[in-house]
Design an enzyme around this catalytic site. Sequence first.
Site, mmCIF file in Angstrom:
data_model
loop_
_atom_site.group_PDB
_atom_site.id
_atom_site.type_symbol
_atom_site.label_atom_id
_atom_site.label_comp_id
_atom_site.label_asym_id
_atom_site.label_seq_id
_atom_site.Cartn_x
_atom_site.Cartn_y
_atom_site.Cartn_z
ATOM 1 N N GLN A 9 33.007 -34.400 -34.658
ATOM 2 C CA GLN A 9 32.423 -35.447 -33.658
ATOM 3 C C GLN A 9 31.238 -36.013 -34.219
ATOM 4 O O GLN A 9 30.850 -37.228 -33.920
ATOM 5 C CB GLN A 9 31.873 -34.520 -32.376
ATOM 6 N N ASP A 45 41.774 -31.939 -26.891
ATOM 7 C CA ASP A 45 40.665 -31.346 -27.427
ATOM 8 C C ASP A 45 39.293 -31.777 -27.749
ATOM 9 O O ASP A 45 38.205 -31.193 -27.726
ATOM 10 C CB ASP A 45 41.134 -30.114 -28.594
ATOM 11 N N ARG A 100 38.335 -36.855 -54.423
ATOM 12 C CA ARG A 100 37.524 -36.298 -55.243
ATOM 13 C C ARG A 100 37.404 -34.899 -54.706
ATOM 14 O O ARG A 100 37.566 -34.562 -53.401
ATOM 15 C CB ARG A 100 36.273 -36.820 -55.729
ATOM 16 N N LEU A 146 43.698 -24.189 -38.937
ATOM 17 C CA LEU A 146 45.139 -23.977 -38.944
ATOM 18 C C LEU A 146 46.051 -24.945 -39.923
ATOM 19 O O LEU A 146 46.939 -24.698 -40.451
ATOM 20 C CB LEU A 146 45.639 -24.024 -37.320
#
Length: 312
Positions: free
Chosen positions: A269, A91, A178, A212
């Site tokens: 990306q 993917d 954090r 998910l």
Amino acid sequence: MTAKTPHGGTRIPVLPPSLTEPIRRAGIVANPRLHRVGEIVSTLGRWLTDHGVVPICARDLSLLVEGVAAPTASREDLPGLVDLVIVFGGDGTLLSMADRIGQSAYDIPILGVDVGSLGFLTEIRLSELYLALERVLDGGARLDARLMLRSDVIRRGQPIDTRILLNEVVFTKRAVSRMIELSVSVCGTFVTRVKADGLIIASPTGSTAYNLAAGGPIVHPAMDALLITPIAPHTLANRPVVIPADADVEITPLVGGAVDEVFVTYDGQSGSPLVDGDAVRVRRAERSLRLVRAPARSYFDVLRHKLKWGEP
């Protein structure tokens, strides 16, 4: 051809469910680290040439292709040069190309070939590649139109960074271990403050990605919806929310004047730091992305295979 959104919002192009344009040039993109990638791409290049289609390889594959006199181009330039992009990988490889197409002015369809493991987007198996391509060339291939996201970073009232992407916009804290604090508004109405490890604004396609893993719902890619999913929220009251796709979501980091505290990432990306006073507006992009469907499997077949549903 365009259509109004259900709430009278931005007009979204209605894309045909099948390929009506002739395919004269096909771009080839692959993860160069894939096993046998040179052999796979070379074989494909010869097949395309034999079928009257000019193959154009991503430049980073040029040293791997043998026996094919194919021109090359950068991945950024490919959408303007071809009628179809064929992607080999998982993917991540497909997303990198999908986002480039989204940023371009071209509605180029993608045929994703699965040579990864868990990916949900590259659903055509290598053994099905040439059957799928034959259907593409004869006009019989079916397409999915996938909702894309537009994200604008607003600084001092002006947009300074605009992205078009397929899966998700993710907000995280730059410092390790954090929490992040964000103000969330939808269509100009304040919704909540989120204290969490991060926040995801996802498309239906992106529902099977980071969303998910963070415990968000799986949403069928044909749904007109956006997802707002906290990552490890500080309070259990912060739950994933599904909203109409034509709603505008505005995220304001609450960083207390600190610089480079909050980071926004696009489809895993690329990304950039945010500063105090910045806002990020996320909404449905004006164009969808077209994906070539697997020849013999439904979306639920892909889900069952990838998530191993029903296996002992």
